[in-house]
Design a protein around this motif. Sequence first.
Motif, short mmCIF file in Angstrom:
data_model
loop_
_atom_site.label_atom_id
_atom_site.label_comp_id
_atom_site.label_asym_id
_atom_site.label_seq_id
_atom_site.Cartn_x
_atom_site.Cartn_y
_atom_site.Cartn_z
N THR A 291 0.85 -1.19 0.00
CA THR A 291 0.00 0.00 0.00
C THR A 291 0.88 1.24 0.00
OG1 THR A 291 -1.71 -1.16 1.23
CG2 THR A 291 -1.81 1.24 1.25
N PRO A 292 0.60 2.23 -0.86
CA PRO A 292 1.40 3.46 -0.86
C PRO A 292 1.42 4.10 0.52
CG PRO A 292 -0.08 3.40 -2.75
CD PRO A 292 -0.46 2.25 -1.89
N ASP A 293 2.53 4.71 0.86
CA ASP A 293 2.66 5.35 2.17
C ASP A 293 1.55 6.36 2.43
OD1 ASP A 293 4.92 3.86 2.65
OD2 ASP A 293 6.33 5.44 2.10
N SER A 294 1.13 7.05 1.39
CA SER A 294 0.10 8.09 1.55
C SER A 294 -1.25 7.53 1.97
CB SER A 294 -0.05 8.89 0.26
OG SER A 294 -0.44 8.03 -0.81
N LEU A 295 -1.45 6.23 1.77
CA LEU A 295 -2.72 5.60 2.11
C LEU A 295 -2.57 4.48 3.13
CD1 LEU A 295 -4.15 5.29 -1.53
CD2 LEU A 295 -4.78 7.02 0.16
N SER A 296 -1.41 4.36 3.73
CA SER A 296 -1.12 3.18 4.55
C SER A 296 -1.81 3.18 5.91
CB SER A 296 0.40 3.06 4.76
OG SER A 296 0.90 4.20 5.43
N ASP A 297 -2.31 4.34 6.37
CA ASP A 297 -2.91 4.41 7.71
C ASP A 297 -4.43 4.36 7.67
OD1 ASP A 297 -3.19 6.83 6.44
OD2 ASP A 297 -2.87 8.04 8.25
N ARG A 298 -5.02 3.91 6.53
CA ARG A 298 -6.47 3.95 6.35
C ARG A 298 -7.12 2.61 6.68
NH1 ARG A 298 -7.01 8.34 3.02
NH2 ARG A 298 -5.16 9.62 3.30
N PRO A 299 -8.42 2.64 6.99
CA PRO A 299 -9.17 1.38 7.04
C PRO A 299 -9.09 0.68 5.68
CG PRO A 299 -10.43 3.16 8.02
CD PRO A 299 -9.24 3.79 7.36
N VAL A 300 -9.02 -0.63 5.71
CA VAL A 300 -8.79 -1.41 4.49
C VAL A 300 -9.82 -2.53 4.38
CG1 VAL A 300 -7.18 -2.99 3.35
CG2 VAL A 300 -6.31 -0.93 4.45
N HIS A 301 -10.26 -2.79 3.15
CA HIS A 301 -11.07 -3.97 2.88
C HIS A 301 -10.34 -4.80 1.83
CE1 HIS A 301 -14.70 -6.43 2.33
NE2 HIS A 301 -14.34 -6.45 1.04
N ALA A 302 -9.87 -5.99 2.23
CA ALA A 302 -9.20 -6.90 1.29
C ALA A 302 -10.29 -7.72 0.60
CB ALA A 302 -8.22 -7.79 2.03
N HIS A 303 -10.60 -7.34 -0.62
CA HIS A 303 -11.68 -8.00 -1.35
C HIS A 303 -11.29 -9.42 -1.75
CE1 HIS A 303 -15.42 -8.12 -3.49
NE2 HIS A 303 -14.86 -8.23 -4.67
N ASN A 304 -10.06 -9.59 -2.18
CA ASN A 304 -9.48 -10.89 -2.50
C ASN A 304 -7.97 -10.68 -2.61
OD1 ASN A 304 -9.08 -9.87 -5.22
ND2 ASN A 304 -11.22 -10.40 -5.63
N ARG A 305 -7.25 -11.65 -3.11
CA ARG A 305 -5.79 -11.51 -3.20
C ARG A 305 -5.36 -10.55 -4.30
NH1 ARG A 305 -4.04 -17.71 -3.46
NH2 ARG A 305 -6.00 -17.75 -4.61
N LEU A 306 -6.27 -10.20 -5.19
CA LEU A 306 -5.95 -9.28 -6.28
C LEU A 306 -6.29 -7.84 -5.95
CD1 LEU A 306 -7.37 -11.31 -9.32
CD2 LEU A 306 -5.04 -11.33 -8.41
N LEU A 307 -7.31 -7.63 -5.14
CA LEU A 307 -7.89 -6.30 -5.00
C LEU A 307 -8.08 -5.92 -3.54
CD1 LEU A 307 -9.23 -3.94 -6.60
CD2 LEU A 307 -11.38 -5.17 -6.37
N THR A 308 -7.56 -4.75 -3.18
CA THR A 308 -7.73 -4.19 -1.84
C THR A 308 -8.26 -2.77 -1.96
OG1 THR A 308 -5.98 -5.54 -0.85
CG2 THR A 308 -6.53 -3.47 0.26
N SER A 309 -9.23 -2.42 -1.13
CA SER A 309 -9.80 -1.07 -1.13
C SER A 309 -9.43 -0.35 0.16
CB SER A 309 -11.33 -1.14 -1.25
OG SER A 309 -11.72 -1.80 -2.43
#
Length: 409
Positions: A291-309
Amino acid sequence: MSKTILVVGTYDTKEDELGYLAKVIQRQGGKVLTMDVSVLGDPSAPTDVSKHQVAEAGGNSIQAAIVSGDENTAMQIMARGSAAKAVGLYRDGKIDGVIVLGGTMATDLALDLCAALPVGVPKYFVSTVAFSPLLPPDRIPSDVQMILWAGGLYGLNSICKASLSQAAGAVLGAARAVEPPKRDRPLIGMTSFGKTVLRYMVDLKPALEARGFEVAVFHATGMGGRAFESLAAEGAFAAVFDFAPQEVSNHLFGGLSAGEDRMTSAGRAGVPQLVAPGCYDLVDLIGWQPTPDSLSDRPVHAHNRLLTSVVLDADERRQVAATICDKLSNATAPVALLLPTGGCNEWDRPGADLHDADGLAVFCDEIKSCCPDAVDLHVLDCHINDQEFTTAALKVFDFWLENGTVKAG
């Protein structure tokens, strides 16, 4: 079943390989039209479309490409010309599909050539850099097929013949099997994601079909948005339900972009737009990359192994709102913006993992503040996945049907 395939490449350096492609297509009962996109050298035998004709089709000349003294400039001259020539051949009914062969030079050209052809025309390229990160997603045509040219940098061998023969069979088979898009019913273009996060299409699709329209739903994860924009630019849609413009957020913050033109093509083409901010608050990232440093401290949803929001903060949501409104301000046909104040994806409902009431309020306030006067804003006291949202969307659409904004079949 006799189909003609346009075979494109630099015949001064890849004549044997291109000739092999052509022979495989012909052995399978297909026909071939050859196009040379070389600059400096010449093939041993003339091609059906010469490099001079290619350069001239792009408004230039081979001499200008040579005099430029720069291979990048020269190949862009050939890219413009080959795209124009291929489109002309297709419109004249002389080709049924295209295949381009080469390394980085021909691949760069292939991206432009294939993007110029309509969706539904079989288009393939065999490349030493197929599937490489060298290929920017916003340049990959929406329905192109790529095959890695293994062991094919210089000369024929049994390894590269395996790739070339598969590619030849694939493009000819596609030309024989393809069912081009029909125009017997007016087409609605809709953007969405899977039913776990956005659900409106479950009710909207049959409701619109009952009104006499065909509905195509585009998965808005970069390439889907590219296909949607491409068709919108062609004027293929009677109207659009652009309810998942998350690719705008992605483009702003380094996610899976559909390009700078996302959410603009329908407006430029005069296509009526129903718009809603589905998943505006998320940025989709490649799940297997850091995850880019600029977005690393955010809530995350790992949709699958390909896609993370990851979730945007309040200031970023303001920027998304302002960008959406700016894009809609340039539309040349009616636009209705539906703003569900109860949330814009299933994961941000109250009690859900990504719920952010304050962030949602900031976004909604910014939309209300920035919404162009020409855009019909509907503030809805519901969630985007509620029945009330679908009902409101159909109410606007039916009004457009009644007043002739949207033409029924």
